[in-house]
Scaffold this motif. Structure first.
Motif, PDB file in Angstrom:
ATOM      1  N   UNK A  52      84.314  62.962  46.914  1.00 17.08           N
ATOM      2  CA  UNK A  52      84.524  62.477  48.273  1.00 17.08           C
ATOM      3  C   UNK A  52      85.976  62.058  48.492  1.00 17.08           C
ATOM      4  N   UNK A  53      86.565  61.400  47.511  1.00 19.18           N
ATOM      5  CA  UNK A  53      87.967  60.976  47.644  1.00 19.18           C
ATOM      6  C   UNK A  53      88.863  62.194  47.809  1.00 19.18           C
ATOM      7  N   UNK A  54      88.641  63.221  46.992  1.00 18.47           N
ATOM      8  CA  UNK A  54      89.452  64.430  47.087  1.00 18.47           C
ATOM      9  C   UNK A  54      89.321  65.062  48.468  1.00 18.47           C
ATOM     10  N   UNK A  55      88.111  65.100  48.993  1.00 17.48           N
ATOM     11  CA  UNK A  55      87.879  65.689  50.314  1.00 17.48           C
ATOM     12  C   UNK A  55      88.597  64.885  51.400  1.00 17.48           C
ATOM     13  N   UNK A  56      88.540  63.572  51.305  1.00 18.33           N
ATOM     14  CA  UNK A  56      89.203  62.710  52.277  1.00 18.33           C
ATOM     15  C   UNK A  56      90.722  62.890  52.217  1.00 18.33           C
ATOM     16  N   UNK A  57      91.264  62.903  51.004  1.00 19.35           N
ATOM     17  CA  UNK A  57      92.706  63.071  50.831  1.00 19.35           C
ATOM     18  C   UNK A  57      93.140  64.445  51.350  1.00 19.35           C
ATOM     19  N   UNK A  58      92.353  65.478  51.066  1.00 16.59           N
ATOM     20  CA  UNK A  58      92.663  66.821  51.552  1.00 16.59           C
ATOM     21  C   UNK A  58      92.712  66.836  53.080  1.00 16.59           C
ATOM     22  N   UNK A  61      95.802  65.042  54.285  1.00 21.11           N
ATOM     23  CA  UNK A  61      97.012  65.805  53.982  1.00 21.11           C
ATOM     24  C   UNK A  61      97.157  66.983  54.946  1.00 21.11           C
ATOM     25  N   UNK A  62      96.059  67.694  55.208  1.00 24.51           N
ATOM     26  CA  UNK A  62      96.108  68.823  56.145  1.00 24.51           C
ATOM     27  C   UNK A  62      96.581  68.369  57.524  1.00 24.51           C
ATOM     28  N   UNK A 120     101.094  62.650  49.921  1.00 22.86           N
ATOM     29  CA  UNK A 120     101.655  62.599  51.270  1.00 22.86           C
ATOM     30  C   UNK A 120     102.648  63.731  51.456  1.00 22.86           C
ATOM     31  N   UNK A 121     102.778  64.185  52.680  1.00 32.35           N
ATOM     32  CA  UNK A 121     103.747  65.221  53.008  1.00 32.35           C
ATOM     33  C   UNK A 121     105.168  64.719  52.762  1.00 32.35           C
TER      34      UNK A 121
END
Length: 124
Positions: A52-58, A61-62, A120-121
């Protein structure tokens, strides 16, 4: 989708939605990304489809990339589907494996990396 999958993520292979992603599905794709890094910055996002964390961060970021206009080539790796390539990235670029993880590559070398909520970008 079950409530469990909504909370913790699905084990199904997920592809992110923005059109700016190039997918790393083979060692040849990774080599292409590393070669491209000699022309411009390359950002490799390593994502776990079960986290879930990876999905949220993705998702964050997008959105951030879409609003930034940062010039780079963006590569996406589903590390669960391509664990051996994820390991190769860690070995070849001398970057400890994390998930999620963003690795910025210039001239074939990792110049920055971040994981989890540090992604972060602004790293690009």
């Amino acid at each position: 989708m079950s409530i469990f999958n909504k909370i913790f993520g699905s084990s199904d292979t997920e592809k992110p939605s923005p059109e700016f992603w190039n997918y790393i599905n083979s060692e040849a794709d990774l080599e292409k990304a590393l070669e491209e890094s000699h022309e411009k910055k390359v950002a490799i996002f390593k994502h776990s489809t079960r986290c879930f964390i990876s999905k949220t961060v993705l998702n964050n970021f997008e959105k951030e990339v879409g609003e930034s206009g940062k010039e780079a080539s963006y590569y996406f790796l589903d590390l669960l589907a391509h664990r051996s390539i994820s390991n190769k990235i860690a070995d070849d670029l001398d970057v400890e494996h994390q998930s999620p993880q963003l690795i910025v590559v210039e001239n074939g070398k990792a110049v920055k990396n971040a994981s989890h909520h540090s992604i972060s970008v602004s790293l690009i």
